[in-house]
Each structure stands twice: as structure tokens, then as C-alpha cells.
Write a protein that holds these residues in place. Sequence first.
Motif, short mmCIF file in Angstrom:
data_model
loop_
_atom_site.label_atom_id
_atom_site.label_comp_id
_atom_site.label_asym_id
_atom_site.label_seq_id
_atom_site.Cartn_x
_atom_site.Cartn_y
_atom_site.Cartn_z
N ASN A 1 0.76 -1.18 0.07
CA ASN A 1 0.11 0.00 0.04
C ASN A 1 0.81 1.27 -0.05
O ASN A 1 0.44 2.28 -0.19
CB ASN A 1 -1.08 0.01 1.29
CG ASN A 1 -0.26 -0.03 2.51
OD1 ASN A 1 0.59 -0.82 2.93
ND2 ASN A 1 -0.55 0.86 3.18
N ASP B 1 -0.11 -6.93 2.35
CA ASP B 1 -1.05 -5.74 2.00
C ASP B 1 -1.21 -4.78 3.22
O ASP B 1 -0.72 -4.95 4.41
CB ASP B 1 -2.45 -6.22 1.59
CG ASP B 1 -3.15 -7.16 2.47
OD1 ASP B 1 -3.04 -7.08 3.74
OD2 ASP B 1 -3.85 -8.17 2.21
N LYS B 2 -2.30 -3.85 3.08
CA LYS B 2 -2.61 -2.99 4.35
C LYS B 2 -2.99 -3.62 5.67
O LYS B 2 -2.82 -3.03 6.61
CB LYS B 2 -3.40 -1.95 3.61
CG LYS B 2 -4.81 -2.48 3.38
CD LYS B 2 -5.86 -1.46 2.87
CE LYS B 2 -7.12 -2.15 2.45
NZ LYS B 2 -8.05 -2.71 3.52
#
Length: 343
Positions: free
Chosen positions: A252, A319-320
Motif C-alpha cells: 500500500n 497488504d494494508k
Amino acid sequence: MSMNIEELGEFGLIERLKLIVTEKVTHNSQTTHDATLLLGIGDDAAVWSLGNEIELFTTDTMVENVHFSTENSTWQDIGWKALAVNISDIAAMGGVPKYAAITLGLPPSTQVESMIDLYKGIQECGLRYNTTIIGGDMVSSQTTFITIGLTGITSGPFLCRAAARTGDRIAVTGNLGSSSAGLRLINENLQLNLRDSKTLRQAHLRPQPRLQEGQTLLNLGVKTAMDVSDGLIADLAKLCLASAKCATVWSNALPIASEVWRTFPSESIDLALSGGEDYELLFTAPQEIIDKVIKQLSIKVSIIGEILEGIPGKVTVVDKDNNHMNLNSEGWDHFQLWKPNIL
């Protein structure tokens, strides 16, 4: 047991050959005629000291229908890129380019005007980055290729791949994925608005070496850097292997141009992670040093991950929500089957 190069891969082969050369260098000493080798195989450039100067040397080859096609590139663009990718290696060491020697492999049917245009592109790049063309060689070849050897200098210290430390932040200049998006645009003949098309095409055909930025990194205390040529993940894996560390990348936080998001919305992250040929500077340093870099550089600098203890060369992408991501591609290798250590 015999093995094909495609089984071992480009970087596996380099490691095998490095063992032979390193053994010979160690046996014969690294000092010859007042020149002391400081850094050999395995970085963006070799480094040696000669008197009070630190000298650099790098070389790169571009082969028709492997690295470029005359169907979608002008000879001037090919010439610019052939020199620019070498200058990018010098930039990744924090150096200043000096002299370039050019070897051309040409079919006898090659048009003279094509080579004149090629040299116009090389010279244009050389003038932009204060690099002088001093000569070279020319041979007959069934396939067109361009090999450039480039020297450079530094005032003393230099950047390298092997100095990353646990706790360092990982940062990158500019955007990632624009060059590979530009290549997709060209190869697939996609029709975009004029601005987006020009931006992505130029990112692929006319890379801009981060020369001043490399020198600024060095001056501000950064010790570890390389340029992004084979793809962020593949190159970060090499940096981590050289430093005996592993890394986590935060997907991200990846800097991706709006043109890439608009054109390839579902593939932008893969292009940024694995596309290659961005020729941005990938570097690691403590947070306080990167903060100084961000303040001083006029271009965007993004913090995209951290260096950790663990399996050397292993790169994890999350990922985030901190979930591990699987990649569709892991970067460029000339012989395709080599894989960096990635989760």
C-alpha cells in the motif's frame, strides 16, 4: 551432472562465475600497479582506488528483440537508453560518470542512417549527464547488439548493496511500474489520451538516471543502494542477499503513477513490484537519514518497507492488513527459471 543455464538462471550463473574470479583475485592479491580493488562482482559497478581517486566501472548490453525492437522504438531512443542504463549504475554507487566506450554488433545490411541516429541518441544522453564517448569497437553479427562500458568516479565513499542493517527503512525515488506499463502500452498498441501515452512511453524509452539523487544520498549518510532494473522485488532480494538480511515490502506504500493506475488498474501493483526498468534508486537507511533525504530531494521519495533479520535474500510482500501477497511475476531474469526468495 550437467546443467543448462536456463536451469541455473542468470544470477545463479553469476554467483558460480564469481567464485572462480574471487578465488583468483584472493590468490594473486587485490592490489596491482598501485590500484586496489574495493568492490568486484555483485554490485551495480566495480570500484577501485587509484592514488587519491575512487574509480568505478560498469557495463551493459542491449540486444535487438530482447531489450529493444526497432518496430516500436526509434534508433535515437535506443541510443539514449543504452547509455542511460549504464549511467544509472554509476548513480546507484553515488558516483559521477566520465568516459564511455561503445561496442556495436551489426548485420552487414544495417542502414548507415540508423547508426547515425543511434549515436545521436547516445550523444544526447552523454551531453545531458556530462559523459564523454571515447571510442569502442565494431563487429559483424547476425543480431544487432550494443555494449557500453562506462567509467565513473567518486570523491571517497560509495554506495553499495551490502550495507543494509536490521531496522533500516526501505525507500525508493520516483514511481515504480511506469516503464513496464509503457512497454505494455507500446507492445499492445493501446490507445490512451495523449498525455498518459506520452508519459508512459517516455518512462520506458527514455529513462532518466538519478545521478544527482545518488550523490545526495551519499552525502546525507546513506550507505546502501542500487537501481531498479530487473524489478523491485528481484532487485531488493539481491540487496538483501548481499547484506545477509531479509525484507518486508508494504504494497500500500508503493509509489505508482496515476497514469499506471488509470491504464492498468488491476495490474498496477504487480507492475510496480515486478515490472523492471524503472531505473529509480532503491536504498535503505535509518528513518532519520531518510527524513533528511526526503527534505533535500526535489523528487518524490517513498518509504516502502523495512529490513529485518531472517533468511538472507527473502522478501515478503504484505497488504494494508499485513496479509502476505502472492505475486504473478518476480522480476526479470535473462534465463527465466531463477527465482528470488519471495513470499
